[in-house]
Design a protein around this motif. Structure first.
Motif, PDB file in Angstrom:
ATOM      1  N   GLN A  19       0.830  -1.199   0.000  1.00  0.00           N
ATOM      2  CA  GLN A  19       0.000   0.000   0.000  1.00  0.00           C
ATOM      3  C   GLN A  19       0.866   1.251   0.000  1.00  0.00           C
ATOM      4  O   GLN A  19       0.583   2.226  -0.708  1.00  0.00           O
ATOM      5  CB  GLN A  19      -0.926   0.012   1.212  1.00  0.00           C
ATOM      6  CG  GLN A  19      -2.044  -0.998   1.133  1.00  0.00           C
ATOM      7  CD  GLN A  19      -2.809  -1.079   2.446  1.00  0.00           C
ATOM      8  OE1 GLN A  19      -2.267  -0.777   3.506  1.00  0.00           O
ATOM      9  NE2 GLN A  19      -4.075  -1.488   2.369  1.00  0.00           N
ATOM     10  N   ARG A  20       1.932   1.227   0.762  1.00  0.00           N
ATOM     11  CA  ARG A  20       2.840   2.379   0.807  1.00  0.00           C
ATOM     12  C   ARG A  20       3.500   2.599  -0.544  1.00  0.00           C
ATOM     13  O   ARG A  20       3.649   3.733  -1.000  1.00  0.00           O
ATOM     14  CB  ARG A  20       3.891   2.180   1.888  1.00  0.00           C
ATOM     15  CG  ARG A  20       3.307   2.297   3.292  1.00  0.00           C
ATOM     16  CD  ARG A  20       4.326   2.033   4.376  1.00  0.00           C
ATOM     17  NE  ARG A  20       5.498   2.881   4.246  1.00  0.00           N
ATOM     18  CZ  ARG A  20       6.664   2.637   4.858  1.00  0.00           C
ATOM     19  NH1 ARG A  20       6.790   1.566   5.614  1.00  0.00           N
ATOM     20  NH2 ARG A  20       7.666   3.453   4.706  1.00  0.00           N
ATOM     21  N   GLU A  23       0.915   4.115  -2.946  1.00  0.00           N
ATOM     22  CA  GLU A  23       0.708   5.527  -2.656  1.00  0.00           C
ATOM     23  C   GLU A  23       1.906   6.358  -3.128  1.00  0.00           C
ATOM     24  O   GLU A  23       1.751   7.466  -3.648  1.00  0.00           O
ATOM     25  CB  GLU A  23       0.466   5.728  -1.166  1.00  0.00           C
ATOM     26  CG  GLU A  23      -0.878   5.196  -0.705  1.00  0.00           C
ATOM     27  CD  GLU A  23      -1.016   5.196   0.808  1.00  0.00           C
ATOM     28  OE1 GLU A  23      -0.037   5.539   1.511  1.00  0.00           O
ATOM     29  OE2 GLU A  23      -2.112   4.848   1.285  1.00  0.00           O
ATOM     30  N   ARG A  27       1.805   9.303  -5.949  1.00  0.00           N
ATOM     31  CA  ARG A  27       2.377  10.617  -5.663  1.00  0.00           C
ATOM     32  C   ARG A  27       3.418  10.988  -6.706  1.00  0.00           C
ATOM     33  O   ARG A  27       3.455  12.109  -7.203  1.00  0.00           O
ATOM     34  CB  ARG A  27       2.994  10.607  -4.269  1.00  0.00           C
ATOM     35  CG  ARG A  27       3.523  11.932  -3.825  1.00  0.00           C
ATOM     36  CD  ARG A  27       3.955  11.879  -2.369  1.00  0.00           C
ATOM     37  NE  ARG A  27       4.527  13.145  -1.984  1.00  0.00           N
ATOM     38  CZ  ARG A  27       5.618  13.270  -1.264  1.00  0.00           C
ATOM     39  NH1 ARG A  27       6.248  12.210  -0.821  1.00  0.00           N
ATOM     40  NH2 ARG A  27       6.074  14.457  -0.949  1.00  0.00           N
TER      41      ARG A  27
END
Length: 97
Positions: A19-20, A23, A27
């Motif tokens: 998930q990181r 993200e 970004r």
């Protein structure tokens, strides 16, 4: 994911590494999109600046020509004035007889 006051991502304890990374990819895609937009805007500004520079160079040439015409106008005015004086004197002398 949470963000601190500076926009940095703060990992929460419930997010996974995947998930990181997702993200972070999202970004980075936004940042790359912004950079691409800035590049195209910069290119457009460069083209407009080149046109403006070309215009000012043309105007510089036009002002040189106008300056030359102004320098020629003063002696030409004296010559025309002298000619008018001579014609006036000639007319006065001719009519006086």
């Amino acid at each position: 994911m949470n963000q601190d006051d500076y926009g940095n991502l703060i990992p929460s304890k419930t997010t996974t590494l995947y998930q990181r990374l997702e993200e972070g990819d999202a970004r980075m895609a936004r940042i790359e999109g912004d950079v691409a937009t800035l590049r195209s805007d910069l290119q457009a500004l460069r083209e407009q600046l080149a046109e403006l520079l070309e215009f000012f160079q043309a105007m510089k040439g036009a002002f040189k020509v106008l300056n030359w015409l102004g320098k020629l106008a003063k002696p030409a005015a004296y010559i025309v004035g002298l000619g008018a004086s001579i014609v006036g004197l000639w007319t006065a002398m001719k009519g006086h007889r």
